[in-house]
Design a protein around this motif. Sequence first.
Motif, short mmCIF file in Angstrom:
data_model
loop_
_atom_site.label_atom_id
_atom_site.label_comp_id
_atom_site.label_asym_id
_atom_site.label_seq_id
_atom_site.Cartn_x
_atom_site.Cartn_y
_atom_site.Cartn_z
N VAL A 309 -31.60 -60.42 80.99
CA VAL A 309 -31.02 -60.74 82.38
C VAL A 309 -32.35 -60.40 83.38
O VAL A 309 -32.64 -59.56 83.39
N PRO A 310 -32.69 -61.46 83.93
CA PRO A 310 -33.83 -61.39 85.05
C PRO A 310 -33.46 -60.45 86.07
O PRO A 310 -32.20 -60.25 86.77
N SER A 311 -34.56 -59.76 86.60
CA SER A 311 -34.14 -58.76 87.49
C SER A 311 -34.83 -58.62 88.82
O SER A 311 -36.03 -59.09 88.85
N TYR A 312 -34.19 -58.83 90.19
CA TYR A 312 -34.81 -58.85 91.35
C TYR A 312 -35.92 -57.77 91.52
O TYR A 312 -36.93 -58.10 92.22
N ALA A 313 -35.76 -56.47 90.98
CA ALA A 313 -36.35 -55.35 91.20
C ALA A 313 -37.74 -55.51 90.32
O ALA A 313 -38.53 -54.57 90.45
N ARG A 314 -37.86 -56.58 89.27
CA ARG A 314 -39.03 -56.63 88.33
C ARG A 314 -39.67 -57.84 88.70
O ARG A 314 -40.34 -58.43 87.47
N SER A 315 -39.53 -58.48 89.49
CA SER A 315 -40.32 -60.04 89.78
C SER A 315 -39.79 -60.80 88.71
O SER A 315 -40.73 -61.50 88.53
N GLY A 316 -38.54 -60.91 88.37
CA GLY A 316 -37.93 -61.62 87.51
C GLY A 316 -38.09 -61.13 85.95
O GLY A 316 -37.41 -62.09 85.13
N TYR A 317 -38.78 -60.35 85.61
CA TYR A 317 -38.95 -59.83 84.35
C TYR A 317 -37.52 -59.04 83.85
O TYR A 317 -36.85 -58.93 85.16
N PRO A 318 -37.06 -58.95 82.66
CA PRO A 318 -35.63 -58.71 82.45
C PRO A 318 -35.17 -57.22 83.09
O PRO A 318 -36.27 -56.26 82.99
N HIS A 319 -33.90 -57.14 83.30
CA HIS A 319 -33.50 -55.63 83.38
C HIS A 319 -33.96 -55.13 81.81
O HIS A 319 -33.34 -55.59 80.90
N LEU A 320 -34.04 -53.60 82.00
CA LEU A 320 -34.42 -53.02 80.70
C LEU A 320 -33.06 -52.63 80.29
O LEU A 320 -32.78 -52.27 79.06
N LEU A 321 -32.35 -51.74 81.08
CA LEU A 321 -30.97 -51.07 80.87
C LEU A 321 -29.84 -51.48 81.91
O LEU A 321 -30.28 -51.28 83.14
N ILE A 322 -28.86 -52.00 81.73
CA ILE A 322 -27.76 -52.17 82.58
C ILE A 322 -26.69 -51.28 82.54
O ILE A 322 -25.98 -51.21 81.23
N ASN A 323 -26.28 -50.52 83.32
CA ASN A 323 -24.70 -49.97 83.61
C ASN A 323 -23.77 -50.80 84.12
O ASN A 323 -23.77 -51.03 85.29
#
Length: 612
Positions: A309-323
């Motif tokens: 899932v792309p992450s706004y916090a990582r410039s579009g790189y994926p979330h590493l761990l999702i709660n």
Amino acid sequence: MLPRIPASCSRVPPPLASARSQTFKAFYATIRSLRQPPPDPEDPPPDNDFILSILRANPSLRDTRSYLASFGPRPKPPSAPSADRVPAASKDLSTAQSIPVALEHPKPSPVLSSLLDPVVKRTALVKIQGPFTDVQLDSIARGMVYLEKLGLVSVIVVENDTLQRGEQDERAALIEETMRIVTVLEKQGAKARPVLGAVVKLGPKPGDDEFPESPDFSPPEAHTVPSDLGPIRSALRAGEIPVIPPFALDSFCRSIRVDSNDVLGALARGMVEAAESDTAQSNASPDVLSEEVDLTPLRLMIINREGGVPSYARSGYPHLLINLDSEYSHIHETFHEPWHTTNPTALSNLALAKTCLAYMPPTSSAVMVSHRSPSSLIANLITNKPALSSSLPHALLQGNRRLTAHTPTLLRRGLPVRVLRTVSEIDRPKMNALLEQSFNRILDEEAFYQRLERTLDFIVVAGDYVGTAIVTNEPCPGSPEPISYLDKFAVLPSHQGDGTVDFLWVALHDESYGLGHPFSANPNGGKGGVGEGRDLVWRSRANNPVNKWYFERSSGHMRMGSWVMFWCDAEKRLKLEQARRAGAGLSYVEGWEKGRLAQWGSVVGTIPSAWK
């Protein structure tokens, strides 16, 4: 001689004829593989890649223990002494002592034996979300075979994103894709069985309407009962991987194509309920091994072409761990519009993970992974951790070449995370139990809370006090600003290794040294990323085994006798300083850094112990 078939009856559209031909070949290959002799021992399969994948996982001692608890040999009840056994006192000891030590066979390592020959078989639900090329399918199938060697048997549900619902011959195309995956699995050395009949039924499960609907959770649009799982049980008993097309029975008992997510959600619930029914009926002790494969899904694996899932916090790189408990809505709110094109199924797969994990055991996890990273599935199985820790410094993750668009996303059911601002909000009995169990020491309760009354800044609490981070404001002589001090960071032993530590540290980051950055606006009940970040300082015993973890997350450290002082620089200030100096770069010691270590050391070294 066979009778001739009229030409008018043998005319089949070329595409469909080709599909049927391939389906027949795949089915024939499946049957033929059961009759083939075992491979020649002089021509062994290439297992080097399998061993290297295990080594790359780099499991810690805790990871290994957790793996062995699920897949390793379980203790057996002591056997009664046999009647013909001779008492030890009456044995001829001279005979035993005369056996040379060199003749004794060394016992194999239990860790190695369990990794390479697991005793307990567990199941994983796997979504293979194609279409994939033959080379890509080979890579995916190799990953499934490796997981089976480690004790995790896949129950695969097939999906094809390019095949629109209602298309002509969609059923034949899905059966063809199912048989193609079966063939590739067997080519890689596994046994596989196509389960072409529908194993789920459309609609809610009878009795579900008696329970009120939750706004945060909706049950799958299909259901299954234990008797429907017969084909899956049969395949697992025979040591075969069941491969299932996304079909379901409607109210007229017709087998129709449905969304594969509905099939997976129904299977997650049905397999858990079936496993519970098996246990209740057998009344077996958990210490007694069963010949049946445990139907309870241990993992949900979503293998696609998009990755996580792309992450706004990582410039579009994926979330590493999702709660999922605390981040699900926030991910929807921060999902950028272009990602609907580049990652069109990310949110639907996120919903699938939330649905399945709601039924699966709390220790279960889901992983969304690109077909480019099949070896990461082994690391996830053994460690149950993300490929990279989500609590590592943001700049380090952004600059790490291993963080790519194909880095997997690990998802957990998770825990709510909240921020407390006053001592009166603390549940003292629960906080005391958490701190004492985590540090294995007796808390000096009166002195501890009196100090918090004077100095408390904020407290992060994970779940029902399964983890906490306590930050205080410590007066600093010669400075108008107090020191932001991490007084306690604790997680219950039962929750160490399940993601709680990372969830907690990310929330700590967002409320302290990460404040002011947009990627700190996470839903933890705190400041929402608004404010100025402050340097965070803490100390740890020099012999604390957790220090390695602290080294990776701190900006720096300094030895102080029997203590080590760590700190994390305020990230926003560092960013502004780097922009001001442009290409000159930062020096080893900036002007605003001079003397601060001595100030911190003089304060940190005098903070009283919280223990009796």
